[in-house]
Design a protein around this motif. Sequence first.
Motif, PDB file in Angstrom:
ATOM      1  N   ILE A  14       0.803  -1.052  -0.068  1.00 50.46           N
ATOM      2  CA  ILE A  14       0.093  -0.085   0.081  1.00 50.46           C
ATOM      3  C   ILE A  14       0.887   1.241   0.007  1.00 50.46           C
ATOM      4  O   ILE A  14       0.386   2.393   0.262  1.00 50.46           O
ATOM      5  N   GLY A  15       2.090   0.976  -0.301  1.00 49.23           N
ATOM      6  CA  GLY A  15       3.329   2.200  -0.536  1.00 49.23           C
ATOM      7  C   GLY A  15       4.237   1.614  -1.302  1.00 49.23           C
ATOM      8  O   GLY A  15       4.152   0.658  -2.028  1.00 49.23           O
ATOM      9  N   PRO A  16       5.243   2.610  -1.423  1.00 49.55           N
ATOM     10  CA  PRO A  16       6.523   2.427  -2.279  1.00 49.55           C
ATOM     11  C   PRO A  16       7.457   1.217  -1.463  1.00 49.55           C
ATOM     12  O   PRO A  16       8.480   1.755  -1.110  1.00 49.55           O
ATOM     13  N   LEU A  27      15.595 -13.488   3.271  1.00 46.40           N
ATOM     14  CA  LEU A  27      14.211 -12.809   3.053  1.00 46.40           C
ATOM     15  C   LEU A  27      13.960 -11.830   3.902  1.00 46.40           C
ATOM     16  O   LEU A  27      13.881 -12.011   5.325  1.00 46.40           O
ATOM     17  N   PHE A  28      13.743 -10.562   3.646  1.00 42.25           N
ATOM     18  CA  PHE A  28      13.405  -9.475   4.068  1.00 42.25           C
ATOM     19  C   PHE A  28      11.934  -9.294   3.868  1.00 42.25           C
ATOM     20  O   PHE A  28      11.425  -8.787   2.779  1.00 42.25           O
ATOM     21  N   VAL A  29      10.931  -9.563   4.904  1.00 42.81           N
ATOM     22  CA  VAL A  29       9.711  -9.481   4.648  1.00 42.81           C
ATOM     23  C   VAL A  29       9.084  -8.077   5.335  1.00 42.81           C
ATOM     24  O   VAL A  29       9.263  -7.850   6.561  1.00 42.81           O
ATOM     25  N   SER A  30       8.361  -7.233   4.374  1.00 39.79           N
ATOM     26  CA  SER A  30       7.934  -5.948   4.780  1.00 39.79           C
ATOM     27  C   SER A  30       6.721  -6.339   5.883  1.00 39.79           C
ATOM     28  O   SER A  30       6.310  -7.414   5.821  1.00 39.79           O
ATOM     29  N   GLY A  31       6.588  -5.440   6.717  1.00 46.61           N
ATOM     30  CA  GLY A  31       5.590  -5.374   7.721  1.00 46.61           C
ATOM     31  C   GLY A  31       4.123  -5.997   7.228  1.00 46.61           C
ATOM     32  O   GLY A  31       3.631  -5.278   6.268  1.00 46.61           O
ATOM     33  N   GLN A  32       3.459  -6.795   7.877  1.00 45.64           N
ATOM     34  CA  GLN A  32       2.370  -7.178   7.361  1.00 45.64           C
ATOM     35  C   GLN A  32       1.068  -6.784   8.440  1.00 45.64           C
ATOM     36  O   GLN A  32       1.443  -7.002   9.646  1.00 45.64           O
ATOM     37  N   ILE A  33       0.226  -6.143   8.097  1.00 43.98           N
ATOM     38  CA  ILE A  33      -0.997  -6.036   9.004  1.00 43.98           C
ATOM     39  C   ILE A  33      -2.132  -6.916   8.475  1.00 43.98           C
ATOM     40  O   ILE A  33      -1.987  -7.733   7.613  1.00 43.98           O
ATOM     41  N   VAL A 108       3.345   1.318  19.537  1.00 44.60           N
ATOM     42  CA  VAL A 108       3.439   2.531  18.584  1.00 44.60           C
ATOM     43  C   VAL A 108       2.072   3.060  18.822  1.00 44.60           C
ATOM     44  O   VAL A 108       1.178   2.543  19.225  1.00 44.60           O
ATOM     45  N   ALA A 109       2.093   4.575  18.416  1.00 48.05           N
ATOM     46  CA  ALA A 109       0.798   5.303  18.504  1.00 48.05           C
ATOM     47  C   ALA A 109      -0.225   4.877  17.371  1.00 48.05           C
ATOM     48  O   ALA A 109      -1.423   4.855  17.763  1.00 48.05           O
ATOM     49  N   SER A 110       0.099   4.472  16.322  1.00 46.91           N
ATOM     50  CA  SER A 110      -0.753   4.186  15.179  1.00 46.91           C
ATOM     51  C   SER A 110       0.070   3.363  14.125  1.00 46.91           C
ATOM     52  O   SER A 110       1.209   3.405  13.966  1.00 46.91           O
ATOM     53  N   LEU A 111      -0.906   2.636  13.299  1.00 48.96           N
ATOM     54  CA  LEU A 111      -0.462   1.748  12.287  1.00 48.96           C
ATOM     55  C   LEU A 111      -1.248   1.996  11.087  1.00 48.96           C
ATOM     56  O   LEU A 111      -2.443   2.830  11.021  1.00 48.96           O
ATOM     57  N   PRO A 112      -0.870   1.935   9.727  1.00 51.10           N
ATOM     58  CA  PRO A 112      -1.514   2.039   8.745  1.00 51.10           C
ATOM     59  C   PRO A 112      -2.955   1.504   8.646  1.00 51.10           C
ATOM     60  O   PRO A 112      -3.122   0.394   9.329  1.00 51.10           O
TER      61      PRO A 112
END
Length: 125
Positions: A14-16, A27-33, A108-112
């Motif tokens: 949902i971003g660059p 393997l580096f996996v981006s954060g998943q929500i 954290v304060a908030s997430l996507p």
Amino acid sequence: MKEVINTSKAPQAIGPYSQAIKVNGFLFVSGQIGINPQTGELVPGGVEAQIKQAMENIRQILSAAGMEFSHVVKTTIFITNMDDFTAVNKIYSEYFGKVFPARSCIAVASLPKGALVEVEVVACK
């Protein structure tokens, strides 16, 4: 040489950023929500449903790279409410065998998208 890992069985970025990058056996996996890959929306059901969906999304990305949870060596969990720590741990732990990866958990304060939890992993094969 680095390789971009992408699968339609996990939510599209949902971003660059890439879903994952594979380089030198890592393997580096981006954060998943907790996004349902079919709808692009957060799953209903609170933090338990979101952590389960996030872990399932990670499972699909690992699989696309020819890996599984046993290859995970480090995770980072981002959580918006530390009161959910126990519930997140319970579900998270079900995805690993007897040997858990190294891990950090950060409030954290908030997430996507208003997510309650996000998980990123590093795996090695």
